[in-house]
Design an enzyme around this catalytic site. Structure first.
Site, PDB file in Angstrom:
ATOM      1  N   GLY A   1      45.988  41.389  67.714  1.00 20.16           N
ATOM      2  CA  GLY A   1      46.227  41.822  66.538  1.00 20.16           C
ATOM      3  C   GLY A   1      47.782  42.384  66.284  1.00 20.16           C
ATOM      4  O   GLY A   1      48.528  41.664  65.911  1.00 20.16           O
ATOM      5  N   ARG A   2      48.065  43.244  66.785  1.00 19.92           N
ATOM      6  CA  ARG A   2      49.639  43.988  66.529  1.00 19.92           C
ATOM      7  C   ARG A   2      50.571  42.830  66.996  1.00 19.92           C
ATOM      8  O   ARG A   2      51.714  42.826  66.337  1.00 19.92           O
ATOM      9  CB  ARG A   2      49.908  45.275  66.947  1.00 19.92           C
ATOM     10  CG  ARG A   2      48.907  46.395  66.236  1.00 19.92           C
ATOM     11  CD  ARG A   2      48.665  47.859  67.092  1.00 19.92           C
ATOM     12  NE  ARG A   2      47.937  47.533  67.939  1.00 19.92           N
ATOM     13  CZ  ARG A   2      47.485  48.428  68.951  1.00 19.92           C
ATOM     14  NH1 ARG A   2      47.893  49.818  68.473  1.00 19.92           N
ATOM     15  NH2 ARG A   2      46.720  48.677  69.749  1.00 19.92           N
TER      16      ARG A   2
ATOM     17  N   CYS B   1      35.761  50.539  63.479  1.00 20.48           N
ATOM     18  CA  CYS B   1      36.629  51.159  62.940  1.00 20.48           C
ATOM     19  C   CYS B   1      36.502  52.939  62.954  1.00 20.48           C
ATOM     20  O   CYS B   1      35.212  53.042  62.629  1.00 20.48           O
ATOM     21  CB  CYS B   1      36.744  50.677  61.604  1.00 20.48           C
ATOM     22  SG  CYS B   1      37.906  51.646  60.551  1.00 20.48           S
TER      23      CYS B   1
ATOM     24  N   VAL C   1      43.497  45.740  58.228  1.00 22.92           N
ATOM     25  CA  VAL C   1      43.721  46.127  56.720  1.00 22.92           C
ATOM     26  C   VAL C   1      45.046  46.182  56.459  1.00 22.92           C
ATOM     27  O   VAL C   1      46.106  46.662  57.209  1.00 22.92           O
ATOM     28  CB  VAL C   1      43.199  47.428  56.620  1.00 22.92           C
ATOM     29  CG1 VAL C   1      43.367  48.180  55.255  1.00 22.92           C
ATOM     30  CG2 VAL C   1      41.450  47.473  56.475  1.00 22.92           C
TER      31      VAL C   1
ATOM     32  N   GLY D   1      42.603  44.409  72.445  1.00 22.75           N
ATOM     33  CA  GLY D   1      43.121  45.585  72.868  1.00 22.75           C
ATOM     34  C   GLY D   1      44.246  45.455  73.741  1.00 22.75           C
ATOM     35  O   GLY D   1      44.403  45.424  74.748  1.00 22.75           O
ATOM     36  N   GLY D   2      45.397  45.934  73.109  1.00 22.68           N
ATOM     37  CA  GLY D   2      46.610  46.018  73.972  1.00 22.68           C
ATOM     38  C   GLY D   2      47.129  44.537  74.469  1.00 22.68           C
ATOM     39  O   GLY D   2      48.050  44.735  75.239  1.00 22.68           O
TER      40      GLY D   2
ATOM     41  N   LYS E   1      32.111  43.148  65.666  1.00 22.82           N
ATOM     42  CA  LYS E   1      33.349  43.945  66.398  1.00 22.82           C
ATOM     43  C   LYS E   1      33.139  45.238  66.791  1.00 22.82           C
ATOM     44  O   LYS E   1      32.774  46.119  65.710  1.00 22.82           O
ATOM     45  CB  LYS E   1      34.437  43.697  65.767  1.00 22.82           C
ATOM     46  CG  LYS E   1      35.693  43.987  66.251  1.00 22.82           C
ATOM     47  CD  LYS E   1      36.978  43.430  65.540  1.00 22.82           C
ATOM     48  CE  LYS E   1      38.219  43.826  66.279  1.00 22.82           C
ATOM     49  NZ  LYS E   1      38.813  45.252  65.658  1.00 22.82           N
TER      50      LYS E   1
HETATM   51  C1  LIG Z   1      47.037  48.081  60.511  1.00 19.73           C
HETATM   52  C2  LIG Z   1      45.841  47.815  61.243  1.00 19.73           C
HETATM   53  C3  LIG Z   1      44.778  47.766  60.598  1.00 19.73           C
HETATM   54  C4  LIG Z   1      43.392  47.288  61.184  1.00 19.73           C
HETATM   55  N1  LIG Z   1      42.278  47.192  60.409  1.00 19.73           N
HETATM   56  C5  LIG Z   1      41.206  46.566  60.935  1.00 19.73           C
HETATM   57  C6  LIG Z   1      40.184  46.372  60.241  1.00 19.73           C
HETATM   58  O1  LIG Z   1      40.285  46.273  59.117  1.00 19.73           O
HETATM   59  N2  LIG Z   1      38.933  45.848  60.844  1.00 19.73           N
HETATM   60  C7  LIG Z   1      38.861  45.927  62.344  1.00 19.73           C
HETATM   61  O2  LIG Z   1      37.843  45.590  62.562  1.00 19.73           O
HETATM   62  N3  LIG Z   1      39.953  46.351  62.896  1.00 19.73           N
HETATM   63  C8  LIG Z   1      41.000  46.827  62.594  1.00 19.73           C
HETATM   64  N4  LIG Z   1      42.274  47.076  63.212  1.00 19.73           N
HETATM   65  C9  LIG Z   1      41.991  47.025  64.690  1.00 19.73           C
HETATM   66  C10 LIG Z   1      42.379  45.624  65.291  1.00 19.73           C
HETATM   67  O3  LIG Z   1      41.392  44.684  64.680  1.00 19.73           O
HETATM   68  C11 LIG Z   1      42.477  45.811  66.670  1.00 19.73           C
HETATM   69  O4  LIG Z   1      41.067  45.938  67.322  1.00 19.73           O
HETATM   70  C12 LIG Z   1      43.340  46.692  67.268  1.00 19.73           C
HETATM   71  O5  LIG Z   1      44.634  46.639  66.823  1.00 19.73           O
HETATM   72  C13 LIG Z   1      43.454  46.509  68.973  1.00 19.73           C
HETATM   73  O6  LIG Z   1      43.960  45.028  69.135  1.00 19.73           O
HETATM   74  P1  LIG Z   1      45.602  45.093  69.321  1.00 19.73           P
HETATM   75  O7  LIG Z   1      45.956  45.729  70.385  1.00 19.73           O
HETATM   76  O8  LIG Z   1      45.992  43.650  69.610  1.00 19.73           O
HETATM   77  O9  LIG Z   1      46.458  45.070  68.000  1.00 19.73           O
HETATM   78  C14 LIG Z   1      43.420  47.193  62.409  1.00 19.73           C
HETATM   79  C15 LIG Z   1      44.448  47.609  63.361  1.00 19.73           C
HETATM   80  C16 LIG Z   1      45.514  47.636  62.740  1.00 19.73           C
HETATM   81  C17 LIG Z   1      47.051  47.866  63.418  1.00 19.73           C
END
Ligand SMILES: Cc1cc2nc3c(=O)[nH]c(=O)nc-3n(C[C@H](O)[C@H](O)[C@H](O)COP(=O)(O)O)c2cc1C
Length: 326
Positions: A237-238, A92, A11, A216-217, A131
């Protein structure tokens, strides 16, 4: 070719502008929209919420829904847009979302999720994926009628998967930590509960017919390669948002050996073109540029880049100047 890497729905991040930025670097990774609630689709400005550009394919629409009826209606409306797949958010942890019986809260109600999926399938022929988390701690949030509010065992997750699989889901994207529904905010819920990758691997091992994507991570190519020994695909993601140049290292997952050969200079040239188009349409370049602050992640010039493009009035002229100075 089967997609090995996807960019997580986020988001306020994975909007149309950010997705176009990703495509300036990599044309193959699977993109996700931000989470869009069914209610927003039912009440909102559709082109603004659901519109996307041809280059964004392959792209998945992620929705959040509380019941089958609104899920059906939202997916039916989304059929006007050519998404490649529809994903249901059951991961979420946000209060706003679980207070409305959406997101990770729904992991406690697998039959309801199965009904939502069936409704979505009635509305579209596109693949439906879910998811979710490896589990939830629903203490102080789930109704008192629940015998236990901690659903964090592998068996709990498999119960959720088996019930929803029968409704026609074949692909699960699993964020490998539980969500704690009370007491942690969404940001803490992305870092405090420990990662449990082994349980995701076990789902794939015991259910080879399912497409299992791990999330995740994950931050490096080495980590991606390690996960791909056990699961079908990986979601980041991040790391992508903070360090988008990692996208140039994904060539090997899409049939071209090694790297995607694009330089930061070439990317900035594409950005100038994109921003000029925004300017022609009277759109604020800031809405795009704010997503590009990671372009110089961990290299010289990072601070100057961030400072310049974070200015709310930064525009194509700013980019031209930066390019000249490089
Ligand atoms: C700013 C932000 C917004 C997120 N919004 C959503 C979302 O809209 N839908 C969702 O399923 N996960 C959302 N997530 C979670 C990510 O999709 C992901 O599952 C989570 O960040 C872990 O992955 P990562 O460690 O690679 O970032 C969001 C994460 C962040 C950081």
């Amino acid at each position: 070719m089967e997609n090995k890497i996807s960019i997580a729905p986020m988001v306020d991040r994975t909007d149309r502008n950010f997705r176009n930025f990703v495509r300036m670097i990599n044309k193959d990774v699977l993109l996700y929209t931000e989470m869009i609630t069914a209610q927003a689709i039912l009440n909102g400005d559709l082109d603004y919420i659901l519109g996307f550009d041809e280059v964004e394919h392959p792209i998945v629409l992620q929705i959040a829904a509380t019941n089958p009826k609104e899920a059906y209606q939202a997916v039916k409306i989304a059929e006007r847009y050519a998404y490649d797949e529809i994903n249901l958010n059951v991961g979420c942890p946000s209060d706003r979302v679980s207070g409305n019986m959406m997101g990770a809260y729904l992991m406690a109600f697998p039959k309801e999720v199965a009904n939502i999926v069936k409704a979505m399938k009635d509305a579209t022929n596109k693949p439906i994926s879910i998811k979710h988390r490896i589990g939830i701690d629903g203490k102080n949030v789930l109704p008192d009628t629940f015998e236990q509010t901690l659903l964090d065992k592998y068996e709990d997750m498999m119960n959720f998967i088996h019930i929803t699989e029968k409704a026609g889901v074949n692909k699960y994207i699993i964020h490998a930590r539980i969500a704690i529904l009370a007491g942690l905010d969404p940001k803490q819920n992305r870092s405090i509960p420990p990662l449990r990758y082994d349980e995701v691997y076990r789902v794939k091992k015991e259910n080879p017919n399912l497409h299992i994507e791990i999330n995740g991570g994950i931050k490096t190519i080495e980590e991606i390669d390690e996960h791909l020994k056990y699961v079908d695909s990986v979601m980041l993601g991040r790391e992508i948002y903070d360090n988008p140049m990692i996208l140039t290292e994904f060539g090997k997952y899409y049939g071209s050996e090694g790297e995607i050969n694009i330089t930061r200079k070439e990317i900035i040239e594409k950005m100038i073109h994109y921003v000029e188009n925004m300017e022609k349409k009277n759109l604020r370049p800031h809405l795009f540029l704010m997503h590009t602050h990671g372009l110089f992640h961990n290299v010289r010039g990072s601070k100057a880049w961030k400072r310049a493009i974070n200015e709310t009035n930064a525009n194509s002229g700013t980019l031209r100047k930066l390019l000249k100075e490089m």
